[in-house]
Design a protein around this motif. Sequence first.
Motif, PDB file in Angstrom:
ATOM      1  N   ASP A  75       0.808  -1.221   0.000  1.00 55.47           N
ATOM      2  CA  ASP A  75       0.000   0.000   0.000  1.00 55.47           C
ATOM      3  C   ASP A  75       0.842   1.272   0.000  1.00 55.47           C
ATOM      4  N   TYR A 127       2.048  -0.876 -15.457  1.00 55.00           N
ATOM      5  CA  TYR A 127       0.891  -0.764 -14.559  1.00 55.00           C
ATOM      6  C   TYR A 127      -0.169  -1.820 -14.839  1.00 55.00           C
ATOM      7  N   VAL A 132       4.875   3.131  -5.003  1.00 49.80           N
ATOM      8  CA  VAL A 132       4.452   3.929  -6.147  1.00 49.80           C
ATOM      9  C   VAL A 132       5.519   3.810  -7.231  1.00 49.80           C
ATOM     10  N   ARG A 186       6.335   6.893   1.394  1.00 51.48           N
ATOM     11  CA  ARG A 186       6.108   5.939   0.313  1.00 51.48           C
ATOM     12  C   ARG A 186       7.421   5.414  -0.269  1.00 51.48           C
ATOM     13  N   ASP A 216      -0.036  -4.872  -9.512  1.00 52.20           N
ATOM     14  CA  ASP A 216      -1.155  -4.180  -8.868  1.00 52.20           C
ATOM     15  C   ASP A 216      -0.679  -3.328  -7.692  1.00 52.20           C
ATOM     16  N   ILE A 217       0.067  -2.279  -8.036  1.00 50.80           N
ATOM     17  CA  ILE A 217       0.436  -1.240  -7.080  1.00 50.80           C
ATOM     18  C   ILE A 217       0.056   0.093  -7.722  1.00 50.80           C
ATOM     19  N   ASP A 218       0.277   1.195  -7.020  1.00 52.85           N
ATOM     20  CA  ASP A 218       0.008   2.507  -7.600  1.00 52.85           C
ATOM     21  C   ASP A 218       1.086   2.846  -8.620  1.00 52.85           C
ATOM     22  N   TRP A 219       0.652   3.367  -9.752  1.00 51.41           N
ATOM     23  CA  TRP A 219       1.579   3.760 -10.816  1.00 51.41           C
ATOM     24  C   TRP A 219       1.259   5.170 -11.282  1.00 51.41           C
ATOM     25  N   GLN A 220       2.265   5.859 -11.757  1.00 56.11           N
ATOM     26  CA  GLN A 220       2.095   7.164 -12.371  1.00 56.11           C
ATOM     27  C   GLN A 220       2.855   7.175 -13.688  1.00 56.11           C
TER      28      GLN A 220
END
Length: 255
Positions: free
Chosen positions: A50, A65, A53, A94, A69-73
């Motif tokens: 969690d 991405y 990033v 983070r 399944d993690i946050d990506w930008q």
Amino acid sequence: MATEIVSPENLVYAKPSLMNDTAMHYCPGCSHGVVHKLIAEIIEEMHIEDKAVGVCPVGCAVFAYRYLDIDWQEAPHGRAPAVATGIKRMWNDRLVFTYQGDGDLACIGTCEAIHALNRGENITIIFVNNAIYGMTGGQMSATTLLDQPTATCPSGRIPDLHGYPLDLTDLASRLEGTCYVTRQSVDTVPAIHKTKRAIRKAFEASMAGKGSSLVEIVSTCSSGWKMTPVDANKWMQDNMFDYYSKGDLKDTTKG
């Protein structure tokens, strides 16, 4: 002596839970899938699902991405370190890392990479170096070796015409802001284990606020090099490792 036959039903593949079932778009023999798996395993083992990033710009890994399944930008071409800097400064608890190829990091994003590393931003740059622009047809990149043929230098890289290969990792090791700089590969099982340890060390250093980390992974591009996966692996071992020597170039994380 009886011959042991390995059948499909006896094979076990332990896929990290962070990797979903989306079919990857990478070519056969590509190193990206292996590195993706290592990143997923490490994030799970660190229990920071969690807090992770990832930042991906343009290149073969632009769709990372879709698989982890993690946050990506997403970032503009070459600008991932700048985007990662902003994210880490806003959310300093983070794990923030970039995932970049040599065309993106060492060519288009040289400025952003060098200055982020020199500032000592608490991010990790994962640098997949296959010595060409793999996504757009195999053109020469900053890390293309001398005499190595590409789509834009079919007779090989000539120093008087194209300049010399850029060893960005060596340069990063000389910057004050970096705490851990290493070069690894994923061509053999032992090499994969070393790369996993290196990425984890870089992630831990980032989370501990020790400065910037760069993990270069010398890689193949079967399609861009116009070789079979086996031949590409051997060519990398015979040629790239001579110029891009593997091992830790800098480590100030201890103590």
